[in-house]
Enzyme design. Sequence first.
Site, PDB file in Angstrom:
ATOM      1  N   SER A 168      33.435 -46.428 -32.016  1.00 25.74           N
ATOM      2  CA  SER A 168      32.807 -47.510 -32.780  1.00 25.74           C
ATOM      3  C   SER A 168      31.604 -48.096 -32.062  1.00 25.74           C
ATOM      4  CB  SER A 168      33.833 -48.613 -33.068  1.00 25.74           C
ATOM      5  OG  SER A 168      34.376 -49.126 -31.869  1.00 25.74           O
ATOM      6  N   GLY A 169      31.171 -47.457 -30.978  1.00 31.03           N
ATOM      7  CA  GLY A 169      29.954 -47.882 -30.297  1.00 31.03           C
ATOM      8  C   GLY A 169      30.219 -48.778 -29.105  1.00 31.03           C
ATOM      9  N   GLY A 170      29.218 -49.591 -28.772  1.00 26.50           N
ATOM     10  CA  GLY A 170      29.326 -50.473 -27.619  1.00 26.50           C
ATOM     11  C   GLY A 170      30.285 -51.625 -27.861  1.00 26.50           C
ATOM     12  N   LYS A 171      31.019 -51.993 -26.825  1.00 30.97           N
ATOM     13  CA  LYS A 171      31.920 -53.141 -26.927  1.00 30.97           C
ATOM     14  C   LYS A 171      31.105 -54.427 -27.076  1.00 30.97           C
ATOM     15  CE  LYS A 171      36.110 -51.671 -24.552  1.00 30.97           C
ATOM     16  NZ  LYS A 171      36.941 -51.928 -25.748  1.00 30.97           N
ATOM     17  N   PHE A 172      31.421 -55.222 -28.088  1.00 30.79           N
ATOM     18  CA  PHE A 172      30.689 -56.467 -28.316  1.00 30.79           C
ATOM     19  C   PHE A 172      30.758 -57.367 -27.083  1.00 30.79           C
ATOM     20  CE2 PHE A 172      32.188 -55.958 -32.979  1.00 30.79           C
ATOM     21  CZ  PHE A 172      31.261 -54.950 -33.179  1.00 30.79           C
ATOM     22  N   LEU A 174      25.229 -46.382 -30.109  1.00 27.68           N
ATOM     23  CA  LEU A 174      24.888 -45.454 -29.037  1.00 27.68           C
ATOM     24  C   LEU A 174      25.789 -44.231 -29.039  1.00 27.68           C
ATOM     25  CD1 LEU A 174      24.075 -47.752 -25.967  1.00 27.68           C
ATOM     26  CD2 LEU A 174      22.542 -46.841 -27.711  1.00 27.68           C
ATOM     27  N   GLU A 190      17.144 -46.102 -29.897  1.00 28.03           N
ATOM     28  CA  GLU A 190      17.443 -45.883 -28.488  1.00 28.03           C
ATOM     29  C   GLU A 190      18.119 -44.527 -28.290  1.00 28.03           C
ATOM     30  OE1 GLU A 190      18.122 -50.442 -26.844  1.00 28.03           O
ATOM     31  OE2 GLU A 190      19.878 -49.186 -27.196  1.00 28.03           O
TER      32      GLU A 190
END
Length: 271
Positions: free
Chosen positions: A62-66, A120, A152
């Site tokens: 799910s991508g980068g940790k908030f 990412l 990015e």
Amino acid sequence: MSSRVCYHINGPFFIIKLIDPKHLNSLTFEDFVYIALLLHKANDIDSVLFTVLQSSGKYFSSGGKFSAVNKLNDGDVTSEVEKVSKLVSAISSPNIFVANAFAIHKKVLVCCLNGPAIGLSASLVALCDIVYSQNDSVFLLFPFSNLGFVAEVGTSVTLTQKLGINSANEHMIFSTPVLFKELIGTIITKNYQLTNTETFNEKVLQDIKQNLEGLYPKSVLGMKELLHSEMKQKLIKAQAMETNGTLPFWASGEPFKRFKQLQEGNRRHKL
């Protein structure tokens, strides 16, 4: 080491696996750097022909940790120079390091896409040479404009090259998901139509082993080098453009505000 990423070697395969399905395999900046370090490690092992990205559970990542992103905004900054220096160290340098590790990787990069990939993590999928999907419920989402910054980790190159410029424009500008029907034949080369992730991961390795029979290993890597040479140069050039392009957005503070909204449930991705 990371509690969310592990690796092992199996014959010609250097396997990197995301192992935090409880949190949808979300990753910290350190996790992305660790993955890049593992790519360099795989490069140095002569017996390895394929670097394989696997995951677990229902999401690839799910991508980068908030929380990891918001933590970067903690603490008082006394000057503009200090603020920019902190961002270069925490965001720009890791982005360049990760993107470069994928761009210069010598082994054939295979992704076992078991489910959705976001941010990412989706960028890493797009950087792979061969992508197999577990079923047709997978999608990629690049929500950079929704999060207040720009492309990015090579996406300004990979998406335009693989999806086409018009489709890349739509998905990147409006932060809309790239669904399976558009991924198949552009980024995804084969759909396994399986329900169990571990079965899928094992089946991909079995099929690659079978396809390798009779092939000359040096030809496999030489073919990768030849086919990837143009993309490699474009990715290396894009690293500076993407990093310099996105840094002012982070310096403005807008991405931090939007990640905090996501963490608090006041903002959603366009799924």
